[in-house]
Design a protein around this motif. Structure first.
Motif, PDB file in Angstrom:
ATOM      1  N   UNK A 128       2.087  34.769  10.356  1.00  0.00           N
ATOM      2  CA  UNK A 128       3.327  34.005  10.207  1.00  0.00           C
ATOM      3  C   UNK A 128       3.366  33.279   8.868  1.00  0.00           C
ATOM      4  N   UNK A 129       4.570  32.977   8.436  1.00  0.00           N
ATOM      5  CA  UNK A 129       4.757  32.150   7.250  1.00  0.00           C
ATOM      6  C   UNK A 129       4.588  30.685   7.650  1.00  0.00           C
ATOM      7  N   UNK A 130       3.969  29.898   6.768  1.00  0.00           N
ATOM      8  CA  UNK A 130       3.734  28.478   6.985  1.00  0.00           C
ATOM      9  C   UNK A 130       4.446  27.679   5.900  1.00  0.00           C
ATOM     10  N   UNK A 131       4.940  26.513   6.256  1.00  0.00           N
ATOM     11  CA  UNK A 131       5.606  25.613   5.326  1.00  0.00           C
ATOM     12  C   UNK A 131       4.768  24.352   5.171  1.00  0.00           C
ATOM     13  N   UNK A 132       4.904  23.701   4.038  1.00  0.00           N
ATOM     14  CA  UNK A 132       4.235  22.425   3.810  1.00  0.00           C
ATOM     15  C   UNK A 132       5.078  21.540   2.919  1.00  0.00           C
ATOM     16  N   UNK A 133       4.970  20.228   3.143  1.00  0.00           N
ATOM     17  CA  UNK A 133       5.708  19.269   2.325  1.00  0.00           C
ATOM     18  C   UNK A 133       4.935  17.963   2.283  1.00  0.00           C
ATOM     19  N   UNK A 134       4.684  17.466   1.086  1.00  0.00           N
ATOM     20  CA  UNK A 134       4.054  16.160   0.927  1.00  0.00           C
ATOM     21  C   UNK A 134       5.118  15.076   1.055  1.00  0.00           C
ATOM     22  N   UNK A 135       4.736  13.966   1.686  1.00  0.00           N
ATOM     23  CA  UNK A 135       5.613  12.803   1.809  1.00  0.00           C
ATOM     24  C   UNK A 135       4.801  11.551   1.488  1.00  0.00           C
ATOM     25  N   UNK A 136       5.469  10.536   0.964  1.00  0.00           N
ATOM     26  CA  UNK A 136       4.825   9.260   0.638  1.00  0.00           C
ATOM     27  C   UNK A 136       5.664   8.114   1.196  1.00  0.00           C
ATOM     28  N   UNK A 137       4.991   6.981   1.376  1.00  0.00           N
ATOM     29  CA  UNK A 137       5.687   5.799   1.897  1.00  0.00           C
ATOM     30  C   UNK A 137       4.997   4.548   1.373  1.00  0.00           C
TER      31      UNK A 137
ATOM     32  N   UNK B 144       0.848  -1.159   0.000  1.00  0.00           N
ATOM     33  CA  UNK B 144       0.000   0.000   0.000  1.00  0.00           C
ATOM     34  C   UNK B 144       0.898   1.227   0.000  1.00  0.00           C
ATOM     35  N   UNK B 145       0.468   2.251  -0.696  1.00  0.00           N
ATOM     36  CA  UNK B 145       1.201   3.508  -0.734  1.00  0.00           C
ATOM     37  C   UNK B 145       0.440   4.529   0.110  1.00  0.00           C
ATOM     38  N   UNK B 146       1.149   5.202   1.012  1.00  0.00           N
ATOM     39  CA  UNK B 146       0.557   6.187   1.909  1.00  0.00           C
ATOM     40  C   UNK B 146       1.009   7.588   1.537  1.00  0.00           C
ATOM     41  N   UNK B 147       0.166   8.552   1.825  1.00  0.00           N
ATOM     42  CA  UNK B 147       0.442   9.972   1.542  1.00  0.00           C
ATOM     43  C   UNK B 147       0.155  10.779   2.795  1.00  0.00           C
ATOM     44  N   UNK B 148       1.030  11.724   3.078  1.00  0.00           N
ATOM     45  CA  UNK B 148       0.807  12.680   4.171  1.00  0.00           C
ATOM     46  C   UNK B 148       1.233  14.056   3.691  1.00  0.00           C
ATOM     47  N   UNK B 149       0.570  15.072   4.222  1.00  0.00           N
ATOM     48  CA  UNK B 149       0.999  16.451   3.971  1.00  0.00           C
ATOM     49  C   UNK B 149       1.371  17.043   5.308  1.00  0.00           C
ATOM     50  N   UNK B 150       2.660  17.337   5.456  1.00  0.00           N
ATOM     51  CA  UNK B 150       3.166  17.925   6.692  1.00  0.00           C
ATOM     52  C   UNK B 150       3.118  19.436   6.570  1.00  0.00           C
ATOM     53  N   UNK B 151       2.694  20.101   7.619  1.00  0.00           N
ATOM     54  CA  UNK B 151       2.663  21.560   7.592  1.00  0.00           C
ATOM     55  C   UNK B 151       3.028  22.097   8.968  1.00  0.00           C
ATOM     56  N   UNK B 152       3.432  23.341   8.992  1.00  0.00           N
ATOM     57  CA  UNK B 152       3.780  23.968  10.256  1.00  0.00           C
ATOM     58  C   UNK B 152       4.372  25.339  10.041  1.00  0.00           C
ATOM     59  N   UNK B 153       4.688  26.016  11.133  1.00  0.00           N
ATOM     60  CA  UNK B 153       5.278  27.348  11.036  1.00  0.00           C
ATOM     61  C   UNK B 153       6.675  27.284  10.426  1.00  0.00           C
TER      62      UNK B 153
ATOM     63  N   UNK C 150       9.269  22.725  12.039  1.00  0.00           N
ATOM     64  CA  UNK C 150       8.842  22.134  10.766  1.00  0.00           C
ATOM     65  C   UNK C 150       9.947  21.263  10.192  1.00  0.00           C
ATOM     66  N   UNK C 151      11.167  21.735  10.220  1.00  0.00           N
ATOM     67  CA  UNK C 151      12.299  20.950   9.710  1.00  0.00           C
ATOM     68  C   UNK C 151      12.439  19.652  10.499  1.00  0.00           C
ATOM     69  N   UNK C 152      12.246  19.705  11.805  1.00  0.00           N
ATOM     70  CA  UNK C 152      12.323  18.496  12.631  1.00  0.00           C
ATOM     71  C   UNK C 152      11.197  17.529  12.282  1.00  0.00           C
ATOM     72  N   UNK C 153      10.002  18.040  11.986  1.00  0.00           N
ATOM     73  CA  UNK C 153       8.867  17.191  11.606  1.00  0.00           C
ATOM     74  C   UNK C 153       9.170  16.442  10.307  1.00  0.00           C
ATOM     75  N   UNK C 154       9.722  17.144   9.326  1.00  0.00           N
ATOM     76  CA  UNK C 154      10.064  16.508   8.049  1.00  0.00           C
ATOM     77  C   UNK C 154      11.217  15.523   8.245  1.00  0.00           C
ATOM     78  N   UNK C 155      12.211  15.905   9.016  1.00  0.00           N
ATOM     79  CA  UNK C 155      13.352  15.029   9.280  1.00  0.00           C
ATOM     80  C   UNK C 155      12.906  13.746   9.969  1.00  0.00           C
ATOM     81  N   UNK C 156      12.005  13.851  10.934  1.00  0.00           N
ATOM     82  CA  UNK C 156      11.495  12.669  11.633  1.00  0.00           C
ATOM     83  C   UNK C 156      10.781  11.744  10.648  1.00  0.00           C
TER      84      UNK C 156
END
Length: 68
Positions: free
Chosen positions: A43-52, A1-10, A15-21
């Motif tokens: 504030x500025x917000x960042x987002x990054x999609x990740x898959x697994x 199965x392929x999973x998708x998540x969208x990580x977001x944060x300030x 945010x960098x720690x969330x993506x690194x984890x």
């Protein structure tokens, strides 16, 4: 199965720690990061999609994606 998540944060180190984890748990970056101004917080917000790819499991909408 392929999973998708969208990580977001300030736009800060949390945010960098969330993506690194996520990367260290086997998730892979998918596409370009996003960056936008949140008018409600000022504030500025960042987002990054990740898959697994997870073998041997079936998708269930009740699963906690971050724990996969």
């Amino acid at each position: 199965m392929k999973l998708y998540r969208f990580l977001s944060g300030p736009d800060d180190s949390s945010f960098c720690h969330k993506v690194t984890a996520a990367l260290n748990k086997g998730w892979e970056l998918s596409g370009s990061p996003t960056y936008a101004f949140n008018a409600a917080t000022g504030l500025m917000q960042c987002g990054q999609a990740v898959v697994k790819e997870v073998e041997g499991k079936d998708y269930d909408p009740e699963m906690k994606l971050s724990e996969q």
